[in-house]
Design an enzyme around this catalytic site. Structure first.
Site, short mmCIF file in Angstrom:
data_model
loop_
_atom_site.label_atom_id
_atom_site.label_comp_id
_atom_site.label_asym_id
_atom_site.label_seq_id
_atom_site.Cartn_x
_atom_site.Cartn_y
_atom_site.Cartn_z
N CYS B 225 0.81 -1.22 0.00
CA CYS B 225 0.00 0.00 0.00
C CYS B 225 0.84 1.26 0.00
O CYS B 225 0.32 2.35 -0.20
CB CYS B 225 -0.90 0.04 1.23
SG CYS B 225 -2.01 -1.35 1.33
N HIS B 304 12.42 1.39 5.60
CA HIS B 304 12.12 -0.02 5.38
C HIS B 304 12.56 -0.83 6.59
O HIS B 304 13.70 -0.77 7.00
CB HIS B 304 12.87 -0.52 4.13
CG HIS B 304 12.20 -1.69 3.49
ND1 HIS B 304 11.91 -2.85 4.16
CD2 HIS B 304 11.75 -1.87 2.22
CE1 HIS B 304 11.31 -3.70 3.34
NE2 HIS B 304 11.20 -3.12 2.15
N HIS B 388 -1.97 20.03 7.19
CA HIS B 388 -2.87 18.93 6.84
C HIS B 388 -2.13 17.59 6.92
O HIS B 388 -0.95 17.51 6.63
CB HIS B 388 -3.39 19.10 5.41
CG HIS B 388 -4.02 20.43 5.17
ND1 HIS B 388 -5.22 20.81 5.74
CD2 HIS B 388 -3.58 21.49 4.46
CE1 HIS B 388 -5.49 22.05 5.36
NE2 HIS B 388 -4.52 22.49 4.59
N HIS B 392 -2.62 7.10 5.51
CA HIS B 392 -3.15 6.02 4.70
C HIS B 392 -4.35 5.37 5.41
O HIS B 392 -4.25 4.96 6.56
CB HIS B 392 -2.04 5.00 4.47
CG HIS B 392 -2.52 3.71 3.90
ND1 HIS B 392 -3.24 3.64 2.73
CD2 HIS B 392 -2.40 2.44 4.34
CE1 HIS B 392 -3.52 2.37 2.48
NE2 HIS B 392 -3.03 1.63 3.43
N HIS B 421 -14.42 5.86 5.19
CA HIS B 421 -15.86 5.66 5.23
C HIS B 421 -16.46 5.63 3.82
O HIS B 421 -17.28 4.77 3.50
CB HIS B 421 -16.50 6.79 6.03
CG HIS B 421 -17.99 6.65 6.21
ND1 HIS B 421 -18.91 7.23 5.37
CD2 HIS B 421 -18.71 5.96 7.12
CE1 HIS B 421 -20.13 6.92 5.77
NE2 HIS B 421 -20.03 6.15 6.84
N ASN B 425 -10.63 0.99 2.02
CA ASN B 425 -9.18 0.99 1.88
C ASN B 425 -8.84 0.76 0.41
O ASN B 425 -8.93 -0.35 -0.08
CB ASN B 425 -8.59 -0.13 2.76
CG ASN B 425 -7.08 -0.22 2.63
OD1 ASN B 425 -6.48 0.40 1.75
ND2 ASN B 425 -6.46 -0.97 3.52
#
Lengths: 431, 497
Positions: B225, B304, B388, B392, B421, B425
């Site tokens: 992702c 990572h 802001h 994710h 919502h 995802n």
């Protein structure tokens, strides 16, 4: 008859069509006494188009307009649930309309020529309601593609939840949504007016009296009568001028079926939609059952002249007052099976609005009108059903669909009085 | 009793002013230092008077050669500085895919299909229902057409047509919005983790839009992702090497072939959360784009944690006992995400935090190392660095965890929660839906800084920092255009199904 019927319809896939917007309302739809009386029957509408509006199916614009329309019909995408008292009602949970896709191995003309009532039931999807109806879809749509083009759209539902007018208006509204026209008959979910429900009992629990199961095999045939045939008959027989095509064709079939049945067959059950018969008419979009079932008797009907019988029917229908409708509502379903307990004659004259038959105006693409619309009732009683439906050609012609036990039907198909009119007989299973 | 809260209130107000004063002092330290020096210099000059200044000037004895050499030197140094400065990378515009209404998945439909398909495994059905109730998803998320069938039909054809549907729609929209001609695309990067056909999805895009034969195309698969920000990083590096170029990034996740068909509970979880989505982004290093670009890329930090075994195995694709392939999410996912975030913050903190926070952090670090190891570590206040936040939308737990760790308010995480919502995802593209939400609410002003944080299998935590280039008017189209007025909605802890 030992011939095994080959199944010419193959169901390819099943999915659930959803509404485009969540319903956002916890409203439930209870069933009226009339609804519960219809619970033994199922209702199926099949519309035949010479050209299919469906393409790839998954990404068609027709699917999008269906989803938008379903947002206006929460009971169609909802599910049946039992309250703690065991009473059934419809919850607006948005689960969706079960949609099946099928392929028919013959062309549409061949089908209309050679299929019979049982074949037609393959064009609709149905499953009886299980003990736990939470994942059971009451409304089912089946899209059947014919070999060489053409499609039959079959919509089924329990008769408890809707009547033929409701389903017809739904299909017509879908085509209006597809063509971006204004929806002429939006759905209305208000209850039946109190004038009809004032002195009915509290909702009876859903146990209809058990009638004998239907043991005889039934057959169906559809007779298409042209406008000129009606005019010819009126002149030849000198029928009273105010007779409507329904009066004449109902009288014709009542007398001929009575003859075939060899009983004096005094009594029929007349089914009339009462939406427009009330002093405050219900809109066409009224969702649910709005049918009046009343008995009509005549001695030795088989020997009577058509004109005489037609007049009786005409008087009966004209004299349906609110009080008569209310008292009929109280008594409906006392025998268990509403359709076919007595020979039932169904009147669909109300579906002709300003000369245009509503179901034949359900047009997805300009110029592609339905070639035929069938209505089928499931679990019909042994006495049979006669449905007098509008014809695709506007005017006085009618399409009469008859369901009778097999032997009686085979005699009716060669009846000279009926054949005098030169009807085109389709969907009778002639090979 | 009325007396007790008052001192607390006044003390907290006092503390707030102390904090503010401290921040102004440290952040503008140089200005505070410079102002007195300039003042003294000005006073001195005024005191000296014009003749004395001229005398000082003449005594310096400049001659032509010295002047020339000095100016030459200055010009040389500035040229070297400007040439070696990294190019500014602009985000010109982006477009998010909005699925058709026929793909909508209401809760009741999802549960009904689950019951019909898993009819012998009521416990698995129960599990899915509990996940869905607490997931934070709404009733308008979408799954691709093949998954609506009973049973689902995840053929390769269906996967390709989902890919074509989402990618081409997003790209058509991007071309229309930016006026870019397909033959002018210099770099193309497509990232889709779990669907990697041959020819690749980037080749599919090149074929559809007839892109140039010397295009630099890259197809990233398997990177989870967080691949969206990895693509941005790659685009940035490529745009440093190629002058006067633009790059299109397509971030998506193709759900069709990856819908888990078995009944192992830990592997049913992604079915409940992952939904259809895609985003197409246009980036550029051209000077001519600096007027119309929406954002400038300030920083991009990749972390990572694959060297740690626990992190490596926490999101693992494997076969279950019956041979169905699915993604196994371990129970320590949240803890591992927290660690990865800490590692990422350690790198990005010094780049973005104002001096006041860095000083405090340094002092607390020294305090913990030298004086008292038990001192609570100071968590820098990132709200001072960013206006802001786009976290994710991996799941409700991820957003809750980050909100707690970074001490963010409800409004800061609103974009993430509302995206979860409305769209579910959508994997690597969810950051762009969140950014679109903030723009649709009219909150994005020139100079605002945005922090995008993505987590992905591996375990990776990648951050991107953007600076808004121009105040963005509420877009008339876009994925939120028909529903933004209904948002924000209150999302209950548990939705009763």
């Amino acid at each position: 008859m030992g011939i095994v019927r080959e199944n010419r319809v193959e169901v390819k896939s099943m999915l659930t069509a959803v509404s485009s917007k969540p319903s956002r309302s916890a409203r439930v739809h209870p069933f009226t006494t009339l609804d519960n009386a219809m619970s033994r029957h199922t209702l199926h509408v099949i519309v035949y188009y010479p050209r299919s509006p469906f393409g790839s199916f998954d990404l068609d614009s027709v699917r999008i307009s269906l989803s938008e329309l379903l947002s206006m019909y929460p009971p169609v995408v909802g599910r049946v649930a039992k309250t703690p008292d065991g009473i059934l009602e419809v919850k607006r949970n948005d689960a969706g309309l079960r949609t099946l896709k099928a392929k028919v191995c013959v062309g549409i003309d061949e089908w209309l020529r050679s299929a019979d009532g049982h074949d037609e039931s393959d064009l609709t999807a149905w499953e009886d309601m299980p003990e736990d109806p939470s994942t059971w879809a009451p409304f089912r749509l089946q899209i059947n593609e014919f070999e060489g083009g053409g499609v039959a759209i079959g919509l089924s539902c329990p008769h408890r939840q809707a009547d033929a007018t409701t389903l017809t208006v739904l299909l017509k509204s879908w085509t209006e949504a597809q063509r971006r026209r204004c929806i002429v008959h939006p759905p209305s979910f208000s209850p039946l007016p109190s004038i009809l429900t004032d002195d009915t009992d509290a909702v009876k629990p859903n146990s209809a009296p058990i009638s004998k199961p239907i043991s005889t095999k039934t057959a169906t045939a559809t007779f298409r009568f042209s406008s000129s045939a009606f005019k010819k008959y009126i002149e030849e027989e000198g029928i009273f001028p105010k007779a409507s095509p329904f009066d004449v064709f109902a009288a014709l079939f009542w007398t001929r079926v009575a003859l075939v049945k060899r009983k004096s067959h005094d009594r029929v059950c007349l089914c009339v939609d009462f939406r427009r018969l009330l002093p405050n008419p219900l809109p066409y979009g009224f969702f649910g059952n709005a049918l009046n079932f009343s008995s009509l008797e005549m001695t030795n009907v088989a020997d009577q002249g058509i004109g005489h019988v037609a007049r009786l029917i005409n008087d009966h229908v004209t004299n349906l007052t609110v009080e008569k409708i209310r008292s009929d509502l109280n008594r409906v379903g006392e025998q268990g099976l509403v359709y076919g307990g007595d020979l039932t004659i169904v009147n669909m004259e109300h579906m002709i609005v300003e000369g245009d038959p509503m179901m034949y105006d359900a047009v997805f693409e300009d110029g592609v009108r339905p070639v035929h619309v069938s209505y089928r009732i499931g679990n019909v009683g042994g006495e049979g059903v006669i449905m007098v439906m509008p014809s695709p050609e506007k005017g006085f012609g009618r399409v009469v669909s008859v369901t009778l036990p097999e032997e009686e039907m085979s005699k009716l198909l060669v009846d000279q009085e009926i054949l005098r009119f030169e009807p085109k007989i389709i969907l009778s299973g002639v090979k | 009793m009325p007396q007790a809260p008052m001192p607390e209130l006044t003390s907290s107000v006092k503390l707030k002013y102390v904090k503010l004063g401290y921040q102004y002092l440290v952040n503008h330290f140089l200005s505070f230092l410079l102002i007195p020096i300039m003042a003294i210099g000005a006073v001195e000059l005024l005191r000296m008077g014009p003749e004395e200044i001229l005398n000082v000037w003449n005594s310096l004895e400049f001659d032509l050669v010295q002047v020339l050499c000095t100016s030459f030197f200055v010009i040389f140094i500035s040229t070297v500085y400007f040439m070696s400065k990294p190019r500014t990378i602009y985000l010109v515009d982006y477009s998010c895919y909005k699925p058709p209404v026929t793909c909508r998945v209401p809760f009741a439909t999802f549960m009904e299909h689950s019951r019909l398909i898993l009819k012998d495994k009521p416990k698995s059905v129960e599990f899915q229902m509990r996940i869905l109730e607490r997931s934070g998803l709404g009733e308008e998320t979408s799954l691709p057409p093949a998954i609506h069938y009973i049973p689902p039909t995840p053929t390769m054809d269906a996967a390709r047509s989902e890919a074509q549907l989402v990618i081409f729609t997003a790209m058509d929209d991007l071309f229309k919005k930016t006026g870019l001609k397909p033959k002018d695309v210099d770099i193309l990067i497509v990232n889709c983790s779990l669907f990697s056909p041959t020819p690749s999805l980037s080749a599919m895009v090149i074929n559809k839009y007839k892109l140039r034969s010397n295009i630099k195309s890259v197809n990233l698969s398997g990177m989870g992702c967080s691949a969206g920000l990895i693509s941005v990083d790659l685009a940035r590096d490529l745009l440093q090497v190629h002058p006067n170029s633009n790059a299109i990034i397509v971030s998506t996740e193709i759900i069709t072939p990856n819908y888990y068909q078995g009944n192992e509970r830990a592997m049913l979880l992604p079915n409940c959360l992952f939904r259809m989505g895609a985003a197409a982004i246009l980036m550029s290093n051209r000077r001519s784009d600096r007027w119309r670009a929406k954002y400038k890329l300030s920083h991009l930090v990749r972390t990572h944690r694959g060297s740690d075994d626990k992190s490596f195995y926490c999101v693992y694709e494997q076969e279950d006992k019956e041979g169905h392939v699915g993604i196994n999410l371990s129970k320590d996912l949240m803890a591992i995400a927290g660690e990865a975030l800490k590692a990422n913050i350690t790198t990005i903190g010094p780049l973005v935090l104002p001096a006041s926070e860095q000083l405090l952090f340094l002092l607390s670090l020294i305090g913990r190392k030298i004086f008292n190891p038990k001192l609570k570590p100071y968590i820098p206040d990132f709200k001072l660095a960013f206006e802001h936040f786009c976290i994710h939308a991996g799941g409700r737990a991820v957003i809750d965890e980050l909100q707690k760790n970074l001490q963010l308010s409800g409004e800061h995480v609103e974009a993430s929660r509302m995206t979860l919502h409305r769209f579910g995802n959508t994997s690597s593209s969810s950051l762009w839906y969140e950014l679109s939400y903030i723009e649709s609410k009219g909150r994005m002003r020139r100079g605002d800084r945005v922090w995008q944080i993505a987590f992905g299998s591996g375990f990776k935590c990648n951050s991107a920092v953007w600076k808004c280039n121009r105040t963005i008017k509420t877009p008339k189209d876009g994925p939120w255009s028909d529903c933004i007025d209904r948002y924000p909605v209150f999302i209950p802890e548990v939705v009763k199904l």
